[in-house]
Design an enzyme around this catalytic site. Structure first.
Site, short mmCIF file in Angstrom:
data_model
loop_
_atom_site.label_atom_id
_atom_site.label_comp_id
_atom_site.label_asym_id
_atom_site.label_seq_id
_atom_site.Cartn_x
_atom_site.Cartn_y
_atom_site.Cartn_z
CG HIS A 192 -37.10 18.16 -30.54
ND1 HIS A 192 -37.03 18.02 -29.20
CD2 HIS A 192 -38.00 19.35 -30.32
CE1 HIS A 192 -37.61 18.90 -28.25
NE2 HIS A 192 -38.36 19.57 -29.04
CD GLU A 193 -39.25 21.31 -33.63
OE1 GLU A 193 -40.45 21.18 -33.63
OE2 GLU A 193 -38.54 21.78 -32.66
#
Length: 420
Positions: free
Chosen positions: A18-19
């Site tokens: 995600h990051e």
């Protein structure tokens, strides 16, 4: 211990992916990314590569990418400050020493009259111990502040989040949830190639031990042509006929090794989740292994799970589900414990579902989540100008506080459910 390891790996992969989406698209837009963090709270481990510090933090409740300009810059150079200036080969300031200047004997000490380290990139001041001549010093775009012995990169305005176009900012925020959907897609595709994927064909799949199908002589791979003289071509048609004929003999016309034969099968009676009686013969849906087929199947599975999760959220909003049905980190841990006992492939499928869930949750138009950020970008597109940063920041702060409160409630419910 195996559950702990599995949970840490799953959590780490979901947050990392995600990051990473945020990081990659932010860097592509030219935004200075100061930190890439997995977790919150105190740092457990960190290292720096190029201009970004990569950290693992203590509390496993998310992660973040700290982009320049999203928060007020931590160091300011104001009139009256005494700072040390160090220069590169081009004569531009590449380091501004804020304190402990005696440790940098080569630094030129000045009293600041004016400084703009974002747009003009100059420092104007008087050199101490010299004639009081006001002088401008050009600051390099790759300059650093030096404070308490630590170097902190300066962020000119064109390296800050707010300087980028609406599309670049939108992509940098949307990329996080997008990567969660992409991760799920690739997991489903891998499982389809390794394990196989279900196909809606009238073919006998794996047989359950002691099932009616095995007792009757049906074999995996048999193609079902008709049941009680009723032609069938899909698995759904086979299941529908079996379910409404509990304890009634059915005549299966099948094709095996190029030959047709009739096999009588009597479905056993079983109860569905709604309590209704149905017929079962102990046969699983047929599967197929194919690289080309695994790709569209992965897309279908990703879409199906996305639809199911969104439907569940809709029921939560309309009151058909209660907040007690939500799960936090503790609930996910307990579910992971159960899934881990069933093998690595089921654990991978569980990871894909959690990844989709994380992507959807982050896209909800709630302040402090990615969806909340995107909601402000949509308002900016309509208004033709951005919302006041301080007002937006206050909304996100309140949203974050409410999310933390919700997480505490959900976690307490999980603890009561599983341990009390």
């Amino acid at each position: 211990m195996n559950t702990v390891i599995a949970f840490i790996i799953i959590f780490g992969v979901l947050v990392f992916v995600h990051e990473l989406g945020h990081l990659v698209f932010a860097k592509r837009a030219g935004i200075l990314c100061r930190e890439f963090a997995i977790g919150f709270g105190p740092k457990v481990f960190s290292f720096k590569k190029q201009e970004t510090v990569y950290t693992i933090r203590l509390l496993p409740i998310g992660g973040f990418v700290r982009m320049a300009g999203e928060d007020p810059e931590v160091i300011e150079v104001k009139p009256g400050y005494h700072v040390g200036l160090m220069f590169d080969a081009k004569g531009e300031v590449n380091k501004v020493v804020i304190n402990n200047k005696d440790k940098y004997p080569d630094a030129k000490i000045i009293e600041v009259e004016y400084a703009d380290l974002e747009r003009e990139l100059i420092i104007r001041g008087y050199e101490l111990n010299e004639e009081e001549t006001l002088k401008d010093y050009k600051v390099s775009k790759e300059s650093y502040f030096v404070m308490d012995g630590q170097e902190i990169q300066n962020a000119p305005f064109d390296r800050q989040f707010g300087s980028k176009t609406l599309m670049q900012r939108t992509l940098a925020i949307f990329a996080g949830p997008m990567m969660n959907f992409i991760l799920a897609f690739f997991i489903f595709a891998f499982l389809g190639m390794v394990q196989g994927y279900y196909i809606n064909e009238a073919v006998i799949g794996e047989l359950a031990p002691d099932g009616a199908a095995q007792a009757s002589g049906l074999q995996q791979g048999d193609k079902v042509l008709a049941i009680n003289d009723e032609s069938v071509s899909t698995w759904e048609e086979v299941v529908k006929i079996i379910q409404v004929n509990a304890n009634e003999e059915l005549l299966f016309l099948i094709e095996r090794d190029g030959q047709s034969m009739n096999i009588p099968v009597t479905p056993k009676s079983d109860k569905a989740e709604n309590g209704e009686e149905r017929g079962v013969i102990g046969v699983f849906m047929p599967t197929e292994k194919s690289f080309l087929g695994a790709i569209p199947n992965a897309a279908t599975e990703t879409y199906t799970w996305t639809k199911e999760i969104i439907t569940g959220l809709g029921k939560l909003i309309t009151g058909q589900f209660s907040i007690d049905m939500l799960s936090g980190p503790v609930g996910i841990y307990k579910s992971t414990e159960v899934v881990a006992e069933s093998g690595i492939f089921l654990l991978m499928r569980w990871t894909a579902v959690l990844s989709i869930n994380l992507g959807i949750i982050n896209l909800l138009p709630i302040p402090a989540l990615d969806g909340g950020r995107l909601m402000f970008f949509a308002a900016e597109a309509v208004r033709g100008k951005p919302i006041d940063r301080h007002k937006e920041g206050l909304v996100h702060f309140i949203g974050f506080a409410l999310l933390m409160l919700l997480m505490l409630v959900v976690t307490w419910n999980d603890i009561q459910k599983f341990f009390l």
